[in-house]
Design a protein around this motif. Sequence first.
Motif, short mmCIF file in Angstrom:
data_model
loop_
_atom_site.label_atom_id
_atom_site.label_comp_id
_atom_site.label_asym_id
_atom_site.label_seq_id
_atom_site.Cartn_x
_atom_site.Cartn_y
_atom_site.Cartn_z
N UNK A 143 57.44 43.41 41.07
CA UNK A 143 56.88 43.18 42.39
C UNK A 143 55.58 42.36 42.26
N UNK A 144 55.27 41.60 43.28
CA UNK A 144 54.05 40.79 43.25
C UNK A 144 52.81 41.66 43.04
N UNK A 145 52.81 42.86 43.62
CA UNK A 145 51.65 43.74 43.47
C UNK A 145 51.47 44.17 42.01
N UNK A 146 52.57 44.36 41.30
CA UNK A 146 52.49 44.74 39.89
C UNK A 146 51.95 43.59 39.05
N UNK A 147 52.45 42.38 39.30
CA UNK A 147 51.98 41.21 38.55
C UNK A 147 50.51 40.92 38.85
N UNK A 148 50.13 41.06 40.10
CA UNK A 148 48.74 40.79 40.48
C UNK A 148 47.78 41.78 39.82
N UNK A 149 48.21 43.04 39.71
CA UNK A 149 47.35 44.05 39.11
C UNK A 149 47.02 43.69 37.66
N UNK A 150 48.03 43.24 36.92
CA UNK A 150 47.80 42.98 35.49
C UNK A 150 47.27 41.58 35.22
N UNK A 151 47.74 40.61 35.96
CA UNK A 151 47.41 39.22 35.64
C UNK A 151 46.36 38.60 36.56
N UNK A 152 45.90 39.32 37.57
CA UNK A 152 44.94 38.72 38.49
C UNK A 152 43.72 39.60 38.71
N UNK A 153 43.94 40.79 39.23
CA UNK A 153 42.80 41.68 39.46
C UNK A 153 43.25 43.12 39.47
N UNK A 154 42.76 43.88 38.53
CA UNK A 154 43.12 45.29 38.38
C UNK A 154 42.73 45.71 36.97
N UNK A 155 43.61 45.38 36.04
CA UNK A 155 43.33 45.66 34.63
C UNK A 155 42.07 44.94 34.18
N UNK A 156 41.76 43.82 34.81
CA UNK A 156 40.55 43.05 34.48
C UNK A 156 39.28 43.89 34.61
N UNK A 157 39.29 44.88 35.51
CA UNK A 157 38.11 45.72 35.71
C UNK A 157 37.98 46.77 34.60
N UNK A 158 39.07 47.05 33.91
CA UNK A 158 39.06 48.06 32.85
C UNK A 158 38.86 47.46 31.47
N UNK A 159 39.28 46.20 31.30
CA UNK A 159 39.15 45.51 30.02
C UNK A 159 38.44 44.16 30.24
N UNK A 160 37.19 44.20 30.69
CA UNK A 160 36.51 42.94 31.01
C UNK A 160 36.30 42.02 29.82
N UNK A 161 36.13 42.61 28.64
CA UNK A 161 35.93 41.79 27.44
C UNK A 161 37.22 41.02 27.10
N UNK A 162 38.35 41.72 27.09
CA UNK A 162 39.63 41.06 26.82
C UNK A 162 39.98 40.09 27.95
N UNK A 163 39.61 40.44 29.18
CA UNK A 163 39.89 39.57 30.32
C UNK A 163 39.15 38.23 30.18
N UNK A 164 37.89 38.29 29.73
CA UNK A 164 37.13 37.06 29.56
C UNK A 164 37.80 36.13 28.56
N UNK A 165 38.37 36.69 27.50
CA UNK A 165 39.11 35.87 26.53
C UNK A 165 40.36 35.28 27.16
N UNK A 166 41.01 36.07 27.98
CA UNK A 166 42.25 35.63 28.62
C UNK A 166 42.01 34.48 29.60
N UNK A 167 40.98 34.58 30.40
CA UNK A 167 40.73 33.54 31.40
C UNK A 167 40.04 32.32 30.81
#
Length: 320
Positions: A143-167
């Motif tokens: 579902x779009x909500x599932x993809x958005x949580x992991x790849x756009x905004x959601x998990x990014x709040x829990x793993x900000x260090x890894x998110x910065x590398x990803x973006x």
Amino acid sequence: MYPPIEPYETGKLKVSNIHTLYYELSGNREGRPAVDYPVTVVFLHGGPGGGCDPKDRSFFDPTKYKIVLFDQRGAGKSTPTASLEENTTWDLVKDVEKLRTHLSIEKWHVFGGSWGSTLALAYAQSHPDRVLSLVLRGIFTLRKSELNFFYQEGTSHLFPDAWDEYIAQIPEAERNDMVLAYHAQLNSEDSETRIRAAKAWSKWEMATSKLYVDPAHIARAAEDDWANAFARIENHYFVNDGWMRDGQLLEKQGIDKIRHIPCIVVQGRYDVVCPARTAYDLKKIWPEITLHVVPDAGHSSREPGIAKLLVQATDSFSDI
């Protein structure tokens, strides 16, 4: 989990003019006492694009199960590697059925986690008369909500260090749709751009898959061939919404087709790749399933609490 075993047979199955699948058989090929055939289970790996691992055989009692593992189109030892052509959810559903027919199996148990749970649900809803049971982990329905949580905004709040590398791989002006932005780089004509993007995409998932981050897990994302297949195929599926309506696998008419199939779901409470919301939504539309929420686990099938319950589930279905 059961001790490691080796396959007693490996093979290749041509499923289209382009694609040839690698498969293997392990465990029991002779049958059980009072039963002249072994009970068969097919393992559907995650990703898509992830391929199988030898440890995947160990979720099943090898004295009872004939264990079928195969690499989906473009993944693992299947060829051509990382190919996106003729590679859709419904191509894979047809492949599972072609493999069942090729192996002369009337019915089998179906086991899948993460993307494997998506494919398992899609296959079961397409061929409910061929499925004896479902063991699912980390429910994911694209579902779009599932993809958005992991790849756009959601998990990014829990793993900000890894998110910065990803973006960091994506220009700031393109970060409003990370899946689409990565799609451009993963399909670039420049091989260095493709591999760099593939490693960054893969590392994001590897860095967030376990409650306790595993450096060895993350290291796999640095392997060129594995990361290329994993990232390109996964992104290809996500940018195309899995060739399904949003929420299609959770629609009542689809669930009604499989409501009679015994199903056990194992879900990590702190799974930030495939959050528990989807497993909960599946339970609401399909209350007959058994849902286990593991209080001290994330996404990975290798986490102790998840692995234990998955083995208990396959043990419970081994006499069906």
